[in-house]
Scaffold this active site. Structure first.
Site, mmCIF file in Angstrom:
data_model
loop_
_atom_site.group_PDB
_atom_site.id
_atom_site.type_symbol
_atom_site.label_atom_id
_atom_site.label_comp_id
_atom_site.label_asym_id
_atom_site.label_seq_id
_atom_site.Cartn_x
_atom_site.Cartn_y
_atom_site.Cartn_z
ATOM 1 N N LEU A 172 0.832 -1.204 0.000
ATOM 2 C CA LEU A 172 0.000 0.000 0.000
ATOM 3 C C LEU A 172 0.868 1.257 0.000
ATOM 4 O O LEU A 172 0.722 2.124 -0.842
ATOM 5 C CB LEU A 172 -0.927 -0.014 1.217
ATOM 6 C CG LEU A 172 -1.885 1.171 1.364
ATOM 7 C CD1 LEU A 172 -2.868 1.230 0.200
ATOM 8 C CD2 LEU A 172 -2.648 1.076 2.695
ATOM 9 N N GLN B 26 14.794 0.445 32.503
ATOM 10 C CA GLN B 26 15.151 1.151 33.735
ATOM 11 C C GLN B 26 15.190 0.199 34.935
ATOM 12 O O GLN B 26 16.074 0.304 35.795
ATOM 13 C CB GLN B 26 14.151 2.279 34.004
ATOM 14 C CG GLN B 26 14.576 3.258 35.075
ATOM 15 C CD GLN B 26 15.733 4.149 34.631
ATOM 16 O OE1 GLN B 26 15.973 4.289 33.440
ATOM 17 N NE2 GLN B 26 16.443 4.723 35.584
ATOM 18 N N GLU C 6 1.090 0.952 10.216
ATOM 19 C CA GLU C 6 -0.380 0.839 10.189
ATOM 20 C C GLU C 6 -1.045 2.170 10.535
ATOM 21 O O GLU C 6 -2.115 2.205 11.150
ATOM 22 C CB GLU C 6 -0.878 -0.267 11.137
ATOM 23 C CG GLU C 6 -0.338 -1.647 10.836
ATOM 24 C CD GLU C 6 -0.852 -2.225 9.539
ATOM 25 O OE1 GLU C 6 -1.627 -1.545 8.837
ATOM 26 O OE2 GLU C 6 -0.456 -3.353 9.212
#
Length: 384
Positions: free
Chosen positions: A131, A341, A368
């Site tokens: 696409l 972290q 997307e």
């Protein structure tokens, strides 16, 4: 992984259990080495997709009469989540494959489905979804790849960008321009991988998802038979947007699985790592952080399951899919960052997969439809 999953049938429960078993035995032992190898040279997990295909996990939501399993979206998406908790590149690949079959399933003729779907759903074929273009990402109507009608079909010229599975797929679900009538001039074609004139650019060198090979797809006078057109000429925009709703749920489920995998790692590390004579999990500040991450992952899961149930009930779910994609991918970014972290300096090394999770999370906020586009979709739908 969380012990509780919402399963509508016993078959759905068995599919989730099967997926977990494959993740444990087949995916987990090889993911780290495969991703490292792919970072410096192309490495595509063909054998992994073959394993998933043999297990029927590449054909879950599609019609049973053509080799699918007719499973509801909420089962299929939970399978994607399970895969992503171990190997994100593979989960994204499963979502892309499902996206590539969507136009044929929902807009193909009975003859097309009977001829093409069994192969696509057998596990022996992998699809790609073409696409995006270099200058037409979120703006689909700006597409320039063109198909010129000839007596026996079409001749396609142009290029597609950021295509997963490019060079490895067996067919390319491709959107092309057949007229200059803006977004109403787009059409969907199924291009076979062996079509003359079809070629590929070099693999993109990405921050993460190294085993998700992404390339440009180049169309140099590629001839496509008329019976490979899906839907009518000019119907491509509607087909693409409907497919993207399901694709966004696939990415939401994958992002949730990625966040769950990062959270599981952080919890294990916090239990094992000792400072000042006791596990760091016993420090209230860290326990509260882990609790917040659990709430975030659970909330992300709820958004995609809610949208999936609307889809299963044949109700509109465009807004809810955008919400799920937005919430789940932002959650993945937050949870993977905090997981690094929790591990401290160890989280910044390749000795643990925390740094890989963080690199993989970022792109979920981009593909997307970027999360800025999701906000646009949600806002427009609210104010319509």
């Amino acid at each position: 992984m969380p012990a509780t999953r919402l399963m509508p049938t016993e078959e759905g429960r068995e599919l989730i259990d099967l997926t977990r078993e494959i993740c444990t035995k087949e995916l987990a032992p090889r993911v780290d080495d495969a991703e490292r190898a792919a970072a410096t040279g192309e490495s595509f997990p063909t054998e992994v997709f073959a394993t998933l295909g043999d297990a029927g996990l590449l054909a879950l939501p599609q019609p049973e009469e053509y080799g699918g399993h007719d499973q509801p979206a909420e089962v299929y998406l939970q399978v994607v989540e399970e895969l992503a908790s171990v190997w994100m590149s593979v989960a994204v690949g499963v979502s892309v494959h499902a996206l590539s079959t969507y136009p044929l399933v929902h807009h193909g003729t009975d003859e097309q489905r009977a001829a093409l779907l069994p192969g696509m759903l057998s596990g022996s074929q992998l699809g790609a979804y073409c696409l995006s273009e270099p200058l037409a990402g979120s703006d689909i109507a700006a597409m320039t790849t063109r198909a010129t009608r000839e007596r026996d079909g079409y001749v396609v010229r142009g290029r597609k960008a950021w295509i997963s599975h490019a060079g490895h797929a067996d067919y390319y679900t491709t959107f092309v321009r057949t007229s200059d009538d803006g977004g109403r001039g787009l059409t969907c074609l199924l291009v076979p991988a062996d079509a003359e004139g079809l070629s590929f650019g070099a693999p993109e060198r990405k921050m993460g998802l190294h085993c998700d090979t992404v390339r440009e797809v180049l169309f140099d006078d590629v001839r496509v038979a008329a019976d490979r057109r899906i839907g009518e000429e000019g119907q491509g925009m509607a087909i693409a947007l409907a497919a993207l709703d399901t694709g966004r749920l696939g990415i939401a489920a994958a992002a949730t699985g990625l966040a769950q995998g990062a959270l599981d790692l952080a919890v294990r590390y916090a239990r094992d790592r000792e400072q000042f004579g006791r596990p760091i999990a016993e420090f209230q500040g860290l326990a509260f952080l882990l609790a917040e991450l659990e709430a975030a992952v659970t909330s992300a899961r709820a958004t995609y399951l809610h949208a999936a149930r609307l889809q299963d009930a044949a109700r509109p779910f465009t807004r809810e899919a955008a919400v799920a994609k937005l919430v789940a991918t932002d959650t993945a970014m937050r949870v993977t960052t905090d997981a690094v972290q929790v591990l401290g300096g160890a989280g910044y090394t390749e000795d643990f997969p925390a740094e890989r999770y963080l690199r993989e999370a970022k792109v979920t906020q981009i593909f997307e439809g970027t999360n800025q586009i999701q906000r646009l979709v949600i806002g427009r739908d609210l104010l319509r």
